[in-house]
Every structure is written in structure tokens, then in C-alpha cells.
Design a protein around this motif. Structure first.
Motif, PDB file in Angstrom:
ATOM      1  N   GLN A 128      21.596 -68.552  15.741  1.00 33.01           N
ATOM      2  CA  GLN A 128      21.464 -69.513  14.995  1.00 33.01           C
ATOM      3  C   GLN A 128      22.028 -70.982  15.815  1.00 33.01           C
ATOM      4  OE1 GLN A 128      23.272 -69.344  10.970  1.00 33.01           O
ATOM      5  NE2 GLN A 128      22.478 -67.199  10.949  1.00 33.01           N
ATOM      6  N   ASN A 129      23.255 -70.460  16.436  1.00 30.21           N
ATOM      7  CA  ASN A 129      23.766 -71.751  17.465  1.00 30.21           C
ATOM      8  C   ASN A 129      22.596 -71.865  18.569  1.00 30.21           C
ATOM      9  OD1 ASN A 129      26.026 -72.220  15.901  1.00 30.21           O
ATOM     10  ND2 ASN A 129      27.218 -70.324  17.160  1.00 30.21           N
ATOM     11  N   ILE A 130      21.830 -71.029  19.152  1.00 29.70           N
ATOM     12  CA  ILE A 130      21.122 -71.193  20.076  1.00 29.70           C
ATOM     13  C   ILE A 130      19.935 -72.210  19.373  1.00 29.70           C
ATOM     14  CG2 ILE A 130      18.997 -70.216  21.416  1.00 29.70           C
ATOM     15  CD1 ILE A 130      21.152 -67.844  22.087  1.00 29.70           C
ATOM     16  N   LEU A 131      19.439 -71.871  18.266  1.00 30.61           N
ATOM     17  CA  LEU A 131      18.558 -72.674  17.409  1.00 30.61           C
ATOM     18  C   LEU A 131      18.950 -74.094  17.588  1.00 30.61           C
ATOM     19  CD1 LEU A 131      17.009 -69.951  15.349  1.00 30.61           C
ATOM     20  CD2 LEU A 131      15.758 -71.248  16.965  1.00 30.61           C
ATOM     21  N   TYR A 132      20.217 -74.439  17.238  1.00 31.39           N
ATOM     22  CA  TYR A 132      20.684 -75.790  16.848  1.00 31.39           C
ATOM     23  C   TYR A 132      20.637 -76.360  18.169  1.00 31.39           C
ATOM     24  CZ  TYR A 132      22.511 -74.847  12.139  1.00 31.39           C
ATOM     25  OH  TYR A 132      22.380 -74.723  10.536  1.00 31.39           O
ATOM     26  N   GLU A 133      21.031 -75.612  19.161  1.00 30.00           N
ATOM     27  CA  GLU A 133      21.113 -76.187  20.625  1.00 30.00           C
ATOM     28  C   GLU A 133      19.789 -76.720  21.073  1.00 30.00           C
ATOM     29  OE1 GLU A 133      22.427 -77.977  24.049  1.00 30.00           O
ATOM     30  OE2 GLU A 133      23.592 -77.162  22.212  1.00 30.00           O
ATOM     31  N   LEU A 134      18.724 -75.644  20.694  1.00 35.67           N
ATOM     32  CA  LEU A 134      17.272 -76.073  21.171  1.00 35.67           C
ATOM     33  C   LEU A 134      16.815 -77.277  20.232  1.00 35.67           C
ATOM     34  CD1 LEU A 134      15.756 -72.411  21.360  1.00 35.67           C
ATOM     35  CD2 LEU A 134      16.032 -74.240  23.089  1.00 35.67           C
ATOM     36  N   MET A 135      17.002 -77.419  19.085  1.00 35.71           N
ATOM     37  CA  MET A 135      16.959 -78.622  18.408  1.00 35.71           C
ATOM     38  C   MET A 135      17.671 -79.896  18.797  1.00 35.71           C
ATOM     39  SD  MET A 135      16.409 -77.225  14.584  1.00 35.71           S
ATOM     40  CE  MET A 135      17.734 -76.400  14.170  1.00 35.71           C
ATOM     41  N   SER A 136      18.901 -79.849  19.259  1.00 40.25           N
ATOM     42  CA  SER A 136      19.587 -81.009  19.664  1.00 40.25           C
ATOM     43  C   SER A 136      19.021 -81.476  20.853  1.00 40.25           C
ATOM     44  CB  SER A 136      20.991 -80.671  19.592  1.00 40.25           C
ATOM     45  OG  SER A 136      21.180 -79.913  20.746  1.00 40.25           O
ATOM     46  N   THR A 137      18.302 -80.845  21.839  1.00 34.46           N
ATOM     47  CA  THR A 137      17.951 -81.141  23.272  1.00 34.46           C
ATOM     48  C   THR A 137      16.447 -81.731  23.417  1.00 34.46           C
ATOM     49  OG1 THR A 137      17.238 -78.847  23.912  1.00 34.46           O
ATOM     50  CG2 THR A 137      19.444 -79.514  24.280  1.00 34.46           C
ATOM     51  N   LEU A 138      15.757 -81.539  22.075  1.00 33.07           N
ATOM     52  CA  LEU A 138      14.466 -82.259  21.892  1.00 33.07           C
ATOM     53  C   LEU A 138      14.598 -83.596  22.214  1.00 33.07           C
ATOM     54  CD1 LEU A 138      12.968 -79.886  18.967  1.00 33.07           C
ATOM     55  CD2 LEU A 138      12.399 -79.782  21.583  1.00 33.07           C
ATOM     56  N   ASN A 139      13.328 -84.161  22.972  1.00 31.85           N
ATOM     57  CA  ASN A 139      13.249 -85.702  23.206  1.00 31.85           C
ATOM     58  C   ASN A 139      12.053 -85.910  22.188  1.00 31.85           C
ATOM     59  OD1 ASN A 139      12.367 -87.993  23.835  1.00 31.85           O
ATOM     60  ND2 ASN A 139      12.131 -87.714  25.955  1.00 31.85           N
ATOM     61  N   ASN A 140      12.547 -86.565  20.968  1.00 36.38           N
ATOM     62  CA  ASN A 140      11.627 -87.067  19.971  1.00 36.38           C
ATOM     63  C   ASN A 140      10.700 -88.102  20.315  1.00 36.38           C
ATOM     64  OD1 ASN A 140      12.098 -84.907  17.981  1.00 36.38           O
ATOM     65  ND2 ASN A 140      14.340 -85.968  17.865  1.00 36.38           N
ATOM     66  N   ASP A 141      10.584 -88.506  21.436  1.00 33.02           N
ATOM     67  CA  ASP A 141       9.745 -89.570  21.936  1.00 33.02           C
ATOM     68  C   ASP A 141       8.308 -88.818  22.106  1.00 33.02           C
ATOM     69  OD1 ASP A 141      11.611 -91.522  21.941  1.00 33.02           O
ATOM     70  OD2 ASP A 141      11.954 -91.416  24.132  1.00 33.02           O
ATOM     71  N   TYR A 142       8.146 -87.741  22.227  1.00 32.15           N
ATOM     72  CA  TYR A 142       6.843 -86.913  22.295  1.00 32.15           C
ATOM     73  C   TYR A 142       6.727 -86.302  21.016  1.00 32.15           C
ATOM     74  CZ  TYR A 142       8.180 -87.646  27.069  1.00 32.15           C
ATOM     75  OH  TYR A 142       8.203 -88.297  28.372  1.00 32.15           O
ATOM     76  N   ASP A 143       5.328 -86.350  20.535  1.00 30.11           N
ATOM     77  CA  ASP A 143       4.882 -85.565  19.421  1.00 30.11           C
ATOM     78  C   ASP A 143       5.078 -84.029  19.350  1.00 30.11           C
ATOM     79  OD1 ASP A 143       4.065 -88.005  18.237  1.00 30.11           O
ATOM     80  OD2 ASP A 143       1.927 -87.722  18.887  1.00 30.11           O
ATOM     81  N   ILE A 144       4.818 -83.604  20.568  1.00 32.82           N
ATOM     82  CA  ILE A 144       5.068 -82.039  20.808  1.00 32.82           C
ATOM     83  C   ILE A 144       6.496 -81.739  20.160  1.00 32.82           C
ATOM     84  CG2 ILE A 144       5.718 -82.233  23.157  1.00 32.82           C
ATOM     85  CD1 ILE A 144       3.503 -79.495  21.714  1.00 32.82           C
ATOM     86  N   SER A 145       7.327 -82.547  20.635  1.00 32.45           N
ATOM     87  CA  SER A 145       8.790 -82.409  20.223  1.00 32.45           C
ATOM     88  C   SER A 145       8.968 -82.118  18.590  1.00 32.45           C
ATOM     89  CB  SER A 145       9.729 -83.372  20.688  1.00 32.45           C
ATOM     90  OG  SER A 145       9.886 -83.343  21.950  1.00 32.45           O
ATOM     91  N   LYS A 146       8.321 -82.944  18.088  1.00 30.96           N
ATOM     92  CA  LYS A 146       8.333 -82.979  16.461  1.00 30.96           C
ATOM     93  C   LYS A 146       7.847 -81.362  16.147  1.00 30.96           C
ATOM     94  CE  LYS A 146       8.267 -87.886  16.278  1.00 30.96           C
ATOM     95  NZ  LYS A 146       7.451 -88.919  16.547  1.00 30.96           N
ATOM     96  N   GLU A 147       6.763 -81.133  16.734  1.00 34.80           N
ATOM     97  CA  GLU A 147       6.332 -79.838  16.334  1.00 34.80           C
ATOM     98  C   GLU A 147       7.355 -78.832  16.616  1.00 34.80           C
ATOM     99  OE1 GLU A 147       3.595 -79.384  14.365  1.00 34.80           O
ATOM    100  OE2 GLU A 147       3.526 -81.632  14.557  1.00 34.80           O
TER     101      GLU A 147
END
Length: 125
Positions: A57-76
Motif C-alpha cells: 500500500q505504501n508503495i502505491l501511495y509513493e507511485l501516486m505521489s510521484t505522478l506528473n499530472n500535467d500529462y493525460d497518461i498520469s491521470k490514467e
């Protein structure tokens, strides 16, 4: 002494890794902790299973926090990570290996695709 050397090596790996390498390490770490969760459930060690599941779960939180939401793919990616987190929590609460297998399969797909993308980027770079 050997454990300190291993910890130093791991620490150096993380501090010198590229963002792409770190993402790959997170995927591999999640797969390792899923394997630990499954083993603990097989052994009926619910405390170990819970602890390993929390690491996923912590790894998933980390992966979510590092996404760059400027890109549509990040939202996916964010939607998929959130789904995986929800399923991991559900698996942990129910101690359900079948749900965990679903999350594991998604992590394998992410990891394998990520490795291919890294190799492609190296060849083009």
C-alpha cells in the motif's frame, strides 16, 4: 557487519538511481511484498501478512505521489494505482489471496512494460 554493507549498498542504489530506475525498484518492491504477503497467508501468519500488505500500500501511495499530472497518461496511471490500492486494502482486510493475485498481475504488467520502455529509451538516447 554484512547487514550494514547490504544496507549501505541498497542506500547507494536508491540515492544514485534515475527516476526511471526508482520506479522500477518500486514495482519490484511491491512484487516482493506481495510474495511475502501470500507466503504469510499460507503460513496463517496474519500479522506478517498485514505488515507486508501495508508495504504494498505504501508503495502505491509513493507511485501516486510521484505522478506528473500535467500529462493525460498520469491521470490514467493514477486511476489504476487507486484501483490497485483499493484492492490491496480489500485483500488485506479479507485475507483474500485471489484479490492479491489480481494486484500482482497488474504490477507484473506495469513492471514489464516499464522495463521495455526503459530499454527503448536507452536505444533511442
Amino acid at each position: 557487519m554484512l547487514q550494514n554493507a547490504a544496507q549501505t549498498y541498497q542506500s547507494n542504489q536508491v540515492t544514485t538511481a534515475t527516476p526511471a530506475d526508482l520506479t522500477l525498484m518500486l514495482y519490484n518492491g511491491a512484487l516482493k511484498f506481495i510474495k511475502q504477503t501470500k507466503a504469510a497467508l499460507d503460513e496463517k501468519d496474519m500479522v506478517k501478512a498485514h505488515e507486508a500488505s501495508l508495504k504494498v500500500q505504501n508503495i502505491l501511495y509513493e507511485l501516486m505521489s510521484t505522478l506528473n499530472n500535467d500529462y493525460d497518461i498520469s491521470k490514467e496511471f493514477s486511476k489504476l494505482y487507486e484501483y490497485m490500492l483499493q484492492r490491496t486494502v480489500e485483500s488485506n482486510m479479507r485475507k483474500d489471496v485471489e484479490i492479491l493475485l489480481e494486484v500482482e498481475d497488474l504490477f507484473v504488467q506495469f513492471r514489464d512494460t516499464w522495463k521495455e520502455a526503459m530499454q527503448l529509451a536507452k536505444r533511442q538516447g
